[in-house]
Design an enzyme around this catalytic site. Structure first.
Site, PDB file in Angstrom:
ATOM      1  CE  LYS A  54       5.893  -0.271   2.169  1.00 23.71           C
ATOM      2  NZ  LYS A  54       4.482  -0.637   2.276  1.00 23.71           N
ATOM      3  CD  GLN A  98       2.350  -3.585   2.769  1.00 24.88           C
ATOM      4  OE1 GLN A  98       3.259  -2.895   3.225  1.00 24.88           O
ATOM      5  NE2 GLN A  98       1.910  -3.439   1.530  1.00 24.88           N
ATOM      6  CG  ASP A 121       0.614   3.960   3.972  1.00 21.47           C
ATOM      7  OD1 ASP A 121       1.502   4.291   3.154  1.00 21.47           O
ATOM      8  OD2 ASP A 121       0.266   2.784   4.188  1.00 21.47           O
TER       9      ASP A 121
END
Ligand code: NDP
Length: 300
Positions: A54, A98, A121
């Site tokens: 990422k 994460q 997200d």
């Protein structure tokens, strides 16, 4: 006729190029650089790989990448403080924590502490609610990537029968909401669904997000249907040599490809689209934060 292979790797490269163009425009016209912060708690090897990837792709499209790597025993209070600082940092437009988090941390609490407008997200309860009510939101990256590929392949999805196998909060449910938003008739199947093969056989679009290697065989697929395989399962592959592994999806690729009209491979299908959509969400969040027009085609 063999199924068209929907090339997620190539599509993701196109999305990244669009993001890079928009980032350059933001920089050139407004002196703004979108910033993405990724928070990693602990040393889960798979998570470390994702975070590295990422960060690399964020920099490649011209955005600012910030990584916070915290020890596995970080307290909830310390983690919430890091998130609060990022919420208040005007150079950061996207925040991603994460997952999974170590067991002592409350994942829902942590995710819901991210400012919703920076929740790239799309897991914050506000974004879930906005998506569910058809309002502008941050959309979870994996389902957004699937939607982009489906729109690209079909144009309009209106009136199509879609079956999503899996009802997780990160894939199945938001995928179903997005398909409903595009006027599909949507069925969500799960482990208690009766006659799953018959349910799947009705579908013009099948999205498999189950986490069970090669569960969906070709004889479940309606001829000509589009199959989107979200699954990522690592299996031993002794045929490739000792200790070797391979990735397979949730559908039996060969037999499904023989019947389907179009299909995403694993690897090289949905997977690459997920990070591309994370970058797309970050540039969208940056535009919204600055009251600027959003890039076209990069949101739901
Ligand atoms: P979850 O384990 O959270 O959810 C799996 C879903 O599948 C559940 O709703 C479960 O039903 C359902 N299910 C399990 N067994 C069956 C069965 N026999 N028949 C029908 N439904 C069943 O998984 P995720 O949604 O997080 O992930 C799904 C897959 O997608 C995984 O392989 C994961 O690795 C992959 N993935 C890929 C991403 C990418 O970037 N390409 C990103 C995220 C995930 P129930 O609710 O009843 O238990």
């Amino acid at each position: 006729m063999p199924a068209k292979i929907i090339d997620g790797k190539a599509f993701a490269a196109t999305v990244r190029a669009q993001v890079a163009d928009h980032v350059a425009k933001l920089e050139g016209d407004h002196g703004i650089t979108p910033g993405l912060a990724v928070v990693l708690v602990g040393e889960d090897p798979a998570s470390q790989v994702y975070v590295r990837s990422k960060g690399k792709q964020t920099v490649e499209v011209g955005m600012k990448s910030v990584e916070h790597k915290l020890a596995a025993d970080t307290s909830e209070a310390d983690l919430l403080k890091v998130i609060d600082d990022l919420n208040n940092n005007t150079e950061i437009h996207g925040i991603l924590v994460q997952l999974p988090l170590p067991k002592h941390l409350d994942e829902d609490l942590v995710i819901n502490s991210i400012a919703p407008e920076k929740d790239v997200d799309g897991f914050h309860i506000s974004n879930v609610g906005l998506l569910g009510t058809g309002q502008k939101s941050m959309v979870p990256c994996t389902p957004l990537g699937c939607l982009m590929m489906l729109r690209d392949h079909h144009g309009s999805l209106s009136g199509m029968d879609a079956v999503v196998i899996g009802r997780s909060n990160i894939v199945g449910k938001p995928m179903a909401q997005l398909l409903l938003g595009d006027s599909c008739t949507v069925t969500i199947a799960h482990s208690r669904t009766k006659d799953l093969p018959d349910v799947v056989r009705r579908a013009d679009i099948v999205v498999a997000a189950v986490g069970r290697p090669e569960m969906v065989p070709g004889d479940w697929i309606k001829p000509g249907a589009t199959v989107i395989d979200v699954g990522i399962n690592r299996l031993d592959a002794p045929e490739k040599g000792e200790g070797k592994t391979k990735l397979v999806g949730d559908v039996r690729y060969e037999s499904c490809a023989a019947v389907a009209g179009a299909i995403t491979p694993v690897p090289g299908g949905v997977g690459p689209m997920t990070i591309a959509c994370l970058l797309a969400n970050t540039v969208t969040a940056c535009c919204r934060a600055n009251g600027l027009p959003e890039p076209e085609g990069l949101t739901a």
